[in-house]
Design a protein around this motif. Structure first.
Motif, short mmCIF file in Angstrom:
data_model
loop_
_atom_site.label_atom_id
_atom_site.label_comp_id
_atom_site.label_asym_id
_atom_site.label_seq_id
_atom_site.Cartn_x
_atom_site.Cartn_y
_atom_site.Cartn_z
N ASP A 96 -48.79 -15.14 12.16
CA ASP A 96 -49.63 -14.83 11.56
C ASP A 96 -51.11 -16.54 11.70
O ASP A 96 -51.54 -16.28 12.48
CB ASP A 96 -49.97 -14.57 10.56
CG ASP A 96 -49.84 -13.22 10.48
OD1 ASP A 96 -49.27 -12.56 10.90
OD2 ASP A 96 -49.97 -12.53 9.19
N ALA A 97 -49.87 -17.61 10.87
CA ALA A 97 -50.65 -18.35 11.73
C ALA A 97 -50.59 -19.31 12.92
O ALA A 97 -52.25 -19.44 13.34
CB ALA A 97 -50.50 -19.92 11.02
N ALA A 98 -50.13 -18.53 14.08
CA ALA A 98 -50.11 -19.36 15.55
C ALA A 98 -51.01 -18.46 15.84
O ALA A 98 -51.28 -18.52 16.82
CB ALA A 98 -48.43 -18.70 15.24
N VAL A 99 -51.01 -17.36 16.01
CA VAL A 99 -52.11 -16.65 16.07
C VAL A 99 -53.61 -16.98 15.33
O VAL A 99 -54.61 -16.81 16.52
CB VAL A 99 -52.36 -14.97 15.76
CG1 VAL A 99 -54.00 -14.66 15.98
CG2 VAL A 99 -50.99 -14.29 16.57
N SER A 100 -53.39 -17.59 15.02
CA SER A 100 -54.86 -18.34 14.02
C SER A 100 -55.71 -19.17 14.93
O SER A 100 -56.87 -19.19 14.60
CB SER A 100 -54.81 -18.12 12.50
OG SER A 100 -54.28 -19.31 12.47
N VAL A 101 -54.76 -20.05 15.32
CA VAL A 101 -54.78 -21.34 16.18
C VAL A 101 -54.84 -20.60 17.97
O VAL A 101 -55.11 -21.94 17.82
CB VAL A 101 -53.95 -22.56 16.07
CG1 VAL A 101 -54.30 -22.64 14.19
CG2 VAL A 101 -52.81 -22.22 16.75
N GLY A 102 -54.40 -19.75 17.70
CA GLY A 102 -54.08 -18.75 19.87
C GLY A 102 -53.21 -19.88 20.12
O GLY A 102 -53.14 -20.57 20.95
N VAL A 103 -51.78 -20.08 19.58
CA VAL A 103 -50.88 -20.39 20.76
C VAL A 103 -50.53 -19.46 21.68
O VAL A 103 -50.36 -18.73 21.81
CB VAL A 103 -49.75 -20.25 19.46
CG1 VAL A 103 -48.45 -21.05 20.18
CG2 VAL A 103 -49.69 -21.67 18.35
N GLU A 104 -50.30 -19.99 22.50
CA GLU A 104 -50.37 -19.32 23.94
C GLU A 104 -49.23 -19.35 24.20
O GLU A 104 -49.47 -17.99 25.27
CB GLU A 104 -51.03 -21.01 25.46
CG GLU A 104 -50.66 -20.22 26.59
CD GLU A 104 -51.49 -21.63 27.74
OE1 GLU A 104 -50.68 -21.54 28.39
OE2 GLU A 104 -52.00 -21.90 26.94
N LYS A 105 -47.99 -20.14 24.09
CA LYS A 105 -46.92 -19.21 24.60
C LYS A 105 -45.84 -19.55 23.38
O LYS A 105 -45.97 -20.39 22.70
CB LYS A 105 -45.55 -20.12 25.16
CG LYS A 105 -46.71 -19.86 27.12
CD LYS A 105 -46.29 -18.92 26.71
CE LYS A 105 -46.72 -18.63 29.10
NZ LYS A 105 -45.76 -18.85 29.81
N PHE A 106 -45.20 -18.24 23.31
CA PHE A 106 -44.88 -17.95 21.77
C PHE A 106 -43.64 -17.44 22.00
O PHE A 106 -43.63 -16.58 22.46
CB PHE A 106 -45.54 -17.25 20.63
CG PHE A 106 -44.93 -17.45 19.14
CD1 PHE A 106 -45.35 -18.11 17.97
CD2 PHE A 106 -43.38 -17.05 19.29
CE1 PHE A 106 -44.88 -17.85 16.79
CE2 PHE A 106 -43.23 -16.30 17.70
CZ PHE A 106 -43.73 -17.18 16.67
N LEU A 107 -42.05 -18.04 21.81
CA LEU A 107 -40.79 -17.13 21.60
C LEU A 107 -40.43 -16.94 20.70
O LEU A 107 -40.13 -17.90 19.79
CB LEU A 107 -39.23 -18.28 22.67
CG LEU A 107 -38.45 -17.28 22.62
CD1 LEU A 107 -38.55 -16.12 22.97
CD2 LEU A 107 -37.39 -18.42 23.08
N PHE A 108 -39.40 -15.87 20.01
CA PHE A 108 -38.82 -15.77 18.57
C PHE A 108 -37.47 -15.54 18.96
O PHE A 108 -37.86 -14.14 20.21
CB PHE A 108 -39.78 -13.64 18.32
CG PHE A 108 -39.73 -12.72 17.52
CD1 PHE A 108 -38.97 -14.32 16.00
CD2 PHE A 108 -38.31 -12.30 17.27
CE1 PHE A 108 -38.64 -13.55 14.80
CE2 PHE A 108 -37.88 -11.20 16.46
CZ PHE A 108 -37.44 -12.82 14.74
N LEU A 109 -37.21 -15.73 18.53
CA LEU A 109 -36.09 -16.22 18.33
C LEU A 109 -34.71 -14.34 17.04
O LEU A 109 -35.44 -14.96 16.39
CB LEU A 109 -34.76 -17.03 18.48
CG LEU A 109 -34.50 -18.16 19.51
CD1 LEU A 109 -33.61 -19.20 19.21
CD2 LEU A 109 -34.04 -17.38 20.59
#
Length: 316
Positions: A96-109
């Protein structure tokens, strides 16, 4: 797809753990010079307000979520509430925090435990949600499945190129070697080394030794993570493994030989075996162009050497 910019802020959540520390090393070795990490004592990822403040302050462009509450079969079986609740909190807060600042590339392990207990072997990505989970770690698995679905939801709602990777059983430097919290391979390393130190004539392991498991050196996972972030953009999660497996009995014999243990090994069949086999189908990532490079024998030897050198500060 294109290469990630080496100078952009890159946050590795869980950078001191087994997977996170390997990812940090690999990124540093590949020219990333703006890596961000926080110890759990500095940033509690279960604290939503703190996580949002951190993301607002640091403004990472790339994120790998390798932080999680993890443990072996006993810990998962004994504390399902902790494994479900804490992992859901960590994942939801970070995403949710990553969405709020517009993180471009995100990898969930995630973890290979997301798959049904009796999934056809080797396990393909589309086996997800096709059967009952292994009861001893179903709480952890459900949390990881929720993480996959959240990544897919972000892609649908916000159009961000976020992805998920599901590694097989990992081992290597910075693993957890504690008696109650470790996974099978580090637990066996510790147990056989202690037997050598104490001159024990016998070692007793849980279960029958017959389940088959796939083991991958964590440095291979690290290379796969960067590869996927630069070469993959799709909603389906991707398996990351070696494509080969061994029995628990075979891995125990291998570790005993590496540490020089010459006594006997007993098997306590009153304890659970867990899933009978868990081998990932890695054809998807191989078609993309990635393959593992570490063989099990050399990987085990180097991990035993690392543990012997870091026994006093290893996680216990």
């Amino acid at each position: 797809m294109s290469a990630l910019a080496r100078s952009e802020p890159f946050y590795i959540a869980g950078h001191r753990g087994l997977a996170g520390s390997a990812i940090w090393r690999h990124l540093a070795n590949n020219g990333f010079d703006n890596l961000i990490g926080r110890r759990s004592s500095e940033l509690d990822l279960r604290d939503r307000n703190s996580v949002f403040k951190f993301f607002e302050s640091e403004q990472p462009k790339y994120v790998v979520l390798a932080a999680a509450k993890v443990g072996g079969i006993k810990a998962n079986n004994d504390f399902p509430v902790d494994f479900l609740s804490e992992n859901l909190q960590i994942q939801t807060n970070v995403m949710d925090a990553a969405v709020s600042v517009g993180v471009e590339k995100f990898l969930f392990l995630g973890s290979s435990c997301i798959y049904p207990k009796f999934a056809p072997q080797p396990i393909k990505e589309d086996s997800l949600l096709t059967g009952h989970l292994e009861p001893t770690n179903d709480a952890y698995a459900i949390a990881k499945i929720a993480g996959i679905l959240q990544v897919q939801a972000v892609r649908r709602q916000y159009g961000l190129p976020w992805i998920s990777a599901m590694p097989t059983n990992l081992y290597g430097p910075n693993d957890n070697f504690s008696p109650n919290g470790s996974h099978v391979l580090p637990a066996l390393i510790r147990r056989y080394l202690e037997a050598v130190d104490s001159h024990s004539s016998s070692v007793t392991n849980w279960g029958s030794g017959s389940p088959r498991r796939e083991f991958m050196h964590v440095d291979d996972l690290a290379s796969a993570c960067l590869f996927l972030m630069e070469n993959y953009d799709d909603s389906q999660h991707v398996n990351v493994g070696t494509g080969t497996d061994v029995t628990i009995r075979e891995i125990a014999e291998n570790i005993a030989a590496v540490v020089g243990y010459t006594g006997t090994t007993e098997w306590d069949t009153s304890q659970p075996d867990g899933t009978p086999q868990k081998l990932l189908d890695i054809s998807k990532i191989k078609k993309l162009g990635w393959t593992p490079t570490h063989d099990l024998q050399s990987g085990l030897s180097s991990t035993v050497d690392w543990y012997c050198q870091h026994r006093n500060e290893a996680r216990l």
